[in-house]
Motif scaffolding. Structure first.
Motif, PDB file in Angstrom:
ATOM      1  N   LYS A   1       0.830  -1.237   0.168  1.00  0.00           N
ATOM      2  CA  LYS A   1       0.016  -0.191   0.100  1.00  0.00           C
ATOM      3  C   LYS A   1       0.832   1.288   0.153  1.00  0.00           C
ATOM      4  O   LYS A   1       1.695   1.252   0.624  1.00  0.00           O
ATOM      5  CB  LYS A   1      -0.848  -0.093   1.226  1.00  0.00           C
ATOM      6  CG  LYS A   1      -1.878   1.127   1.132  1.00  0.00           C
ATOM      7  CD  LYS A   1      -2.802   1.455   2.424  1.00  0.00           C
ATOM      8  CE  LYS A   1      -3.323   2.560   2.692  1.00  0.00           C
ATOM      9  NZ  LYS A   1      -4.572   2.601   3.727  1.00  0.00           N
ATOM     10  N   ILE A   2       0.536   2.314  -0.768  1.00  0.00           N
ATOM     11  CA  ILE A   2       0.966   3.851  -0.640  1.00  0.00           C
ATOM     12  C   ILE A   2       0.514   4.235   0.806  1.00  0.00           C
ATOM     13  O   ILE A   2      -0.768   4.406   0.764  1.00  0.00           O
ATOM     14  CB  ILE A   2       0.626   4.459  -1.890  1.00  0.00           C
ATOM     15  CG1 ILE A   2       0.883   3.753  -3.202  1.00  0.00           C
ATOM     16  CG2 ILE A   2       1.323   5.921  -1.634  1.00  0.00           C
ATOM     17  CD1 ILE A   2       2.273   3.668  -3.482  1.00  0.00           C
ATOM     18  N   LEU A   3       1.509   4.479   1.459  1.00  0.00           N
ATOM     19  CA  LEU A   3       0.931   5.222   2.689  1.00  0.00           C
ATOM     20  C   LEU A   3       1.082   6.572   2.850  1.00  0.00           C
ATOM     21  O   LEU A   3       1.912   7.384   2.298  1.00  0.00           O
ATOM     22  CB  LEU A   3       1.919   4.859   3.737  1.00  0.00           C
ATOM     23  CG  LEU A   3       2.241   2.992   4.193  1.00  0.00           C
ATOM     24  CD1 LEU A   3       3.196   2.913   5.121  1.00  0.00           C
ATOM     25  CD2 LEU A   3       0.588   2.626   4.607  1.00  0.00           C
TER      26      LEU A   3
ATOM     27  N   VAL B   1       7.366   9.865  -1.393  1.00  0.00           N
ATOM     28  CA  VAL B   1       6.239   8.983  -1.082  1.00  0.00           C
ATOM     29  C   VAL B   1       6.656   7.915  -0.002  1.00  0.00           C
ATOM     30  O   VAL B   1       7.746   7.593  -0.015  1.00  0.00           O
ATOM     31  CB  VAL B   1       5.450   8.358  -2.437  1.00  0.00           C
ATOM     32  CG1 VAL B   1       6.456   7.245  -2.782  1.00  0.00           C
ATOM     33  CG2 VAL B   1       4.103   7.739  -2.089  1.00  0.00           C
ATOM     34  N   ALA B   2       5.851   7.118   0.656  1.00  0.00           N
ATOM     35  CA  ALA B   2       6.178   5.967   1.356  1.00  0.00           C
ATOM     36  C   ALA B   2       5.358   4.675   0.874  1.00  0.00           C
ATOM     37  O   ALA B   2       4.091   4.828   0.715  1.00  0.00           O
ATOM     38  CB  ALA B   2       5.901   6.360   2.944  1.00  0.00           C
ATOM     39  N   LEU B   3       6.089   3.563   0.968  1.00  0.00           N
ATOM     40  CA  LEU B   3       5.338   2.342   0.491  1.00  0.00           C
ATOM     41  C   LEU B   3       5.483   1.292   1.629  1.00  0.00           C
ATOM     42  O   LEU B   3       6.680   1.139   2.047  1.00  0.00           O
ATOM     43  CB  LEU B   3       5.984   1.808  -0.794  1.00  0.00           C
ATOM     44  CG  LEU B   3       5.633   0.484  -1.244  1.00  0.00           C
ATOM     45  CD1 LEU B   3       4.146   0.569  -1.911  1.00  0.00           C
ATOM     46  CD2 LEU B   3       6.467   0.022  -2.428  1.00  0.00           C
ATOM     47  N   TRP B   4       4.076   0.661   1.887  1.00  0.00           N
ATOM     48  CA  TRP B   4       4.245  -0.409   2.794  1.00  0.00           C
ATOM     49  C   TRP B   4       4.407  -1.731   2.014  1.00  0.00           C
ATOM     50  O   TRP B   4       3.703  -2.126   1.072  1.00  0.00           O
ATOM     51  CB  TRP B   4       3.044  -0.839   3.392  1.00  0.00           C
ATOM     52  CG  TRP B   4       2.643  -1.670   4.448  1.00  0.00           C
ATOM     53  CD1 TRP B   4       1.725  -2.540   4.386  1.00  0.00           C
ATOM     54  CD2 TRP B   4       3.459  -1.829   5.654  1.00  0.00           C
ATOM     55  NE1 TRP B   4       1.809  -3.610   5.313  1.00  0.00           N
ATOM     56  CE2 TRP B   4       2.664  -2.864   6.330  1.00  0.00           C
ATOM     57  CE3 TRP B   4       4.272  -1.310   6.569  1.00  0.00           C
ATOM     58  CZ2 TRP B   4       3.079  -3.537   7.389  1.00  0.00           C
ATOM     59  CZ3 TRP B   4       4.645  -1.488   7.703  1.00  0.00           C
ATOM     60  CH2 TRP B   4       4.117  -2.724   8.257  1.00  0.00           C
ATOM     61  N   ARG B   5       5.622  -2.479   2.016  1.00  0.00           N
ATOM     62  CA  ARG B   5       5.900  -3.395   1.136  1.00  0.00           C
ATOM     63  C   ARG B   5       6.618  -4.739   1.836  1.00  0.00           C
ATOM     64  O   ARG B   5       7.122  -4.465   2.982  1.00  0.00           O
ATOM     65  CB  ARG B   5       6.825  -2.872  -0.006  1.00  0.00           C
ATOM     66  CG  ARG B   5       8.278  -2.022   0.636  1.00  0.00           C
ATOM     67  CD  ARG B   5       9.105  -3.067   1.045  1.00  0.00           C
ATOM     68  NE  ARG B   5       9.878  -4.015   0.110  1.00  0.00           N
ATOM     69  CZ  ARG B   5      10.902  -3.949  -0.781  1.00  0.00           C
ATOM     70  NH1 ARG B   5      11.541  -3.010  -0.764  1.00  0.00           N
ATOM     71  NH2 ARG B   5      11.196  -4.910  -1.395  1.00  0.00           N
ATOM     72  N   PRO B   6       6.755  -5.787   1.272  1.00  0.00           N
ATOM     73  CA  PRO B   6       7.358  -7.031   1.876  1.00  0.00           C
ATOM     74  C   PRO B   6       8.862  -6.796   1.769  1.00  0.00           C
ATOM     75  O   PRO B   6       9.547  -6.392   1.154  1.00  0.00           O
ATOM     76  CB  PRO B   6       7.084  -8.085   1.091  1.00  0.00           C
ATOM     77  CG  PRO B   6       6.654  -7.546  -0.347  1.00  0.00           C
ATOM     78  CD  PRO B   6       5.940  -6.236   0.039  1.00  0.00           C
ATOM     79  N   GLY B   7       9.530  -6.925   3.308  1.00  0.00           N
ATOM     80  CA  GLY B   7      10.757  -6.770   3.278  1.00  0.00           C
ATOM     81  C   GLY B   7      11.302  -6.892   4.813  1.00  0.00           C
ATOM     82  O   GLY B   7      10.335  -6.879   5.680  1.00  0.00           O
ATOM     83  N   GLY B   8      12.393  -7.256   5.161  1.00  0.00           N
ATOM     84  CA  GLY B   8      12.946  -7.511   6.377  1.00  0.00           C
ATOM     85  C   GLY B   8      14.623  -7.110   6.442  1.00  0.00           C
ATOM     86  O   GLY B   8      14.807  -6.530   5.695  1.00  0.00           O
ATOM     87  N   CYS B   9      15.121  -7.916   7.430  1.00  0.00           N
ATOM     88  CA  CYS B   9      16.450  -7.591   7.694  1.00  0.00           C
ATOM     89  C   CYS B   9      17.025  -8.455   8.363  1.00  0.00           C
ATOM     90  O   CYS B   9      16.407  -9.426   9.072  1.00  0.00           O
ATOM     91  CB  CYS B   9      16.751  -5.932   7.831  1.00  0.00           C
ATOM     92  SG  CYS B   9      16.254  -6.008   9.947  1.00  0.00           S
ATOM     93  N   ILE B  10      18.357  -8.682   8.556  1.00  0.00           N
ATOM     94  CA  ILE B  10      19.267  -9.320   9.559  1.00  0.00           C
ATOM     95  C   ILE B  10      20.571  -8.729   9.882  1.00  0.00           C
ATOM     96  O   ILE B  10      21.039  -8.038   8.868  1.00  0.00           O
ATOM     97  CB  ILE B  10      19.174 -10.901   9.184  1.00  0.00           C
ATOM     98  CG1 ILE B  10      20.074 -11.718   9.932  1.00  0.00           C
ATOM     99  CG2 ILE B  10      20.236 -10.951   7.828  1.00  0.00           C
ATOM    100  CD1 ILE B  10      19.844 -13.300  10.189  1.00  0.00           C
ATOM    101  N   ASP B  11      21.134  -8.512  11.005  1.00  0.00           N
ATOM    102  CA  ASP B  11      22.188  -8.199  11.326  1.00  0.00           C
ATOM    103  C   ASP B  11      23.208  -9.134  11.311  1.00  0.00           C
ATOM    104  O   ASP B  11      23.537 -10.041  11.982  1.00  0.00           O
ATOM    105  CB  ASP B  11      22.370  -7.635  12.557  1.00  0.00           C
ATOM    106  CG  ASP B  11      23.468  -6.621  12.989  1.00  0.00           C
ATOM    107  OD1 ASP B  11      24.693  -7.047  12.682  1.00  0.00           O
ATOM    108  OD2 ASP B  11      23.770  -6.012  14.042  1.00  0.00           O
ATOM    109  N   THR B  12      24.036  -9.298  10.242  1.00  0.00           N
ATOM    110  CA  THR B  12      24.804 -10.574   9.598  1.00  0.00           C
ATOM    111  C   THR B  12      26.215 -10.485  10.611  1.00  0.00           C
ATOM    112  O   THR B  12      26.827 -11.323  10.818  1.00  0.00           O
ATOM    113  CB  THR B  12      25.104 -10.643   8.302  1.00  0.00           C
ATOM    114  OG1 THR B  12      25.172  -9.332   7.782  1.00  0.00           O
ATOM    115  CG2 THR B  12      24.289 -11.367   7.325  1.00  0.00           C
TER     116      THR B  12
END
Length: 560
Positions: free
Chosen positions: A223-225, A258-269
């Motif tokens: 979604k566009i936020l 603009v801001a987008l609500w989108r699938p995504g994550g992270c990890i501290d390698t």
């Protein structure tokens, strides 16, 4: 009594033999995220078979924690299905971007490092990119990569779901945020995140295109936020939203934001890799060899830079029997399977005598802020944590920010420049310039924390090299630059290795993952390992075809 003595001796010998014999030996070159997951899956498969496996990983650095070349250890990686697509432009686009200095919008050219643009490998890479631009099949490659990215996101989630308590804790401590489809309300750290796009004409149009791509691959909650929706989800972005929206009862974004609500994550390698290797060593345990010495089933050997490969002298077969190291030592091991995961060490396959597609390195800088806090500030920010990507014209930063070790930690990495076969340094123009751009982008989004770091109000200000230098001298800011190894088509190189037209019967590779090294690591390892037990899955077959170590850009033109 004599019989009892011999029976006891025979029993001890049998137990010793049992524990010193394994069904498989694996030698891995490279201790980045790919080498770690190669080890993990080899161990898992051995467990399913009820067998043991001996794994040795060779790493050229003296310690993982001090590695300046282990890209996965140093960066602040995002987890997305499209992470790998952001490095190698195609055909005429590559030519156009190489005509622009890295500091210009879309530019990737570096002029202050001798040999970057005209070395033999750089010229070969650019030639192959130009030919590849005429390949009518490159859109299918892009779609295949996105599907591979989605597969990898599922594997990251499966790793967490299947983990024992110890591994789950390691993932939590490593700031693992999954990238997955969701059914619940918009909540950070659980599948989706906020990405910010600003300073770009038609920012809304770009966000819509991203949204459509993710929806095509099964992520239906994009979604566009609005500015108010962003603040509701993540109050730490209030300053950014206030500065880049129209002041009204119902706020709207300015034209370039603009801001987008989108699938995504992270990890501290940087947290994950050392803990994960210790976990593997502990889980795999040890055995006694025939001489009674205790040996670990898993070994991570530091200060062991591989510089060459020993091949079987039989001309009828291509088989590795050993490795040569920069310290002058050689190991001979005829029973091992060899897996090459050289990561940023571009051209390693060719140097070792294997066929390798045209390759180049793309430099990428990073900065990390570790901002000291008072006791009251630690209480104030105890729940602060977010990850995202921040997009500006020609720049995409992978971003992690949270309370870590009683300090505000902010790590950002992104922006690329073509470096041919050269290793970038942080004192060169590209890294220095881009590090300053990164610091200013942090100040655009989280001025509250940059102000804390500098001890003065930085909101709305353009920071200079003096501020960057001051933070580095105080030990608050760390600068780093590394490189990503890429093949000419931006596709990873996976599976079987070849030497002089012959398939090497006991070796394979998992490399050339570019900016997708962490995001794509699980799926890349899965596909690479499938050549040992051929998979009839049409998708796996397609990935292996595109990822073949023997590929040349001309192959696509002949096929078309």
């Amino acid at each position: 009594m004599k019989n009892i003595f011999y029976i006891t001796l025979l029993t001890l010998w049998s137990v010793n033999f049992l524990f010193s014999t394994t069904s498989e030996k694996i030698t891995i070159v490279g201790s980045g995220i790919v080498g770690a997951l190669e080890s993990y899956y080899a161990y898992q498969d051995a467990q399913k078979r009820g067998e043991n496996v001996r794994i040795t990983v060779y790493e050229k650095s003296p310690l993982l924690a001090n590695s300046q070349t282990n890209t996965a250890f140093n960066i602040a990686p995002s987890l997305t299905i499209d992470e790998i697509l952001s490095v190698v432009p195609r055909g005429s686009e590559m030519v156009q971007k190489l005509g622009l200095l890295f500091s210009e919008p879309g530019g990737i050219r570096v002029d202050d490092v001798q040999g970057v643009n005209d070395s033999e490998s750089a010229m070969r890479f650019k030639e192959q990119v130009a030919i590849y631009g005429q390949d009518l099949n490159h859109e299918d490659r892009t779609e295949t990569l996105l599907n591979l990215g989605k597969m990898s996101m599922n594997f990251w989630q499966k790793m967490y779901d299947d983990a024992d308590d110890e591994l789950k804790n390691i993932l939590v401590e490593s700031n693992f945020n999954p990238c997955r489809e969701i059914t619940q309300e918009k909540t950070l750290h659980d599948g989706y995140r906020i990405d910010l796009i600003y300073g770009i004409p038609n920012a809304y149009k770009r966000a819509v295109a991203m949204k459509e791509t993710y929806e095509k691959f099964g992520y239906k909650n994009c979604k566009i936020l609005s500015p108010d929706e962003v603040v509701e989800i993540d109050p730490s972005l209030s300053d950014f939203c206030n500065d880049r929206s129209t002041p009204s009862i119902v706020r709207t974004w300015k034209d370039d934001c603009v801001a987008l609500w989108r699938p995504g994550g992270c990890i501290d390698t940087g947290v994950f890799l050392p803990k994960f290797y210790e976990y593997l060593k502990k889980k795999m345990g040890s055995f006694q060899n025939k001489s009674g010495k205790t040996k670990d089933y898993f070994r991570l050997r530091f200060n062991k830079e591989v510089i060459g490969v020993e091949f079987d002298k039989n001309p009828k077969i291509a088989r590795i029997v050993g490795l040569k190291f920069s310290d002058g030592t050689i190991i001979i091991d005829r029973d091992s399977t060899f897996v090459f995961c050289p990561g940023e060490a571009i051209g390693s396959l060719k140097k070792f005598g294997f066929t390798e597609p045209a390759y180049a390195g793309f430099a990428g800088p990073l900065i990390k802020l570790n901002i000291p806090l008072s006791h009251e500030q630690r209480k104030q920010y105890q729940h602060f944590s977010h990850c995202m990507e921040v997009h500006k014209e020609g720049i995409v930063l992978a971003w992690q920010a949270r309370l870590k070790d009683d300090k505000i930690y902010i790590g950002v990495a992104g922006t690329k420049a073509f470096y041919g076969d050269k290793m970038p340094r942080k004192d060169e123009a590209f890294a220095t310039n881009r590090n300053l751009v990164q610091l200013n982008m942090i100040n655009d989004v989280l001025p509250e924390f940059v102000s804390l770091a500098l001890g003065s109000d930085t909101k709305g200000k353009e920071l200079t090299f003096l501020e960057l230098q001051s933070l580095e001298e105080k030990g608050i800011l760390q600068r780093w630059v590394g490189r990503r190894a890429c093949a000419y088509d931006g596709f990873p190189t996976l599976g079987s290795l070849y030497m002089n037209g012959q398939k090497v019967i006991n070796a394979r590779c998992t490399t050339h993952l570019g900016s997708g090294g962490v995001s794509f690591s699980h799926a890349a390892v899965h596909v690479s390992r499938s050549v040992e037990q051929p998979d009839e899955d049409p998708f796996i077959k397609k990935v292996l075809h595109y990822a073949d170590t023997r590929r040349k850009a001309e192959d696509g033109l002949l096929r078309n």
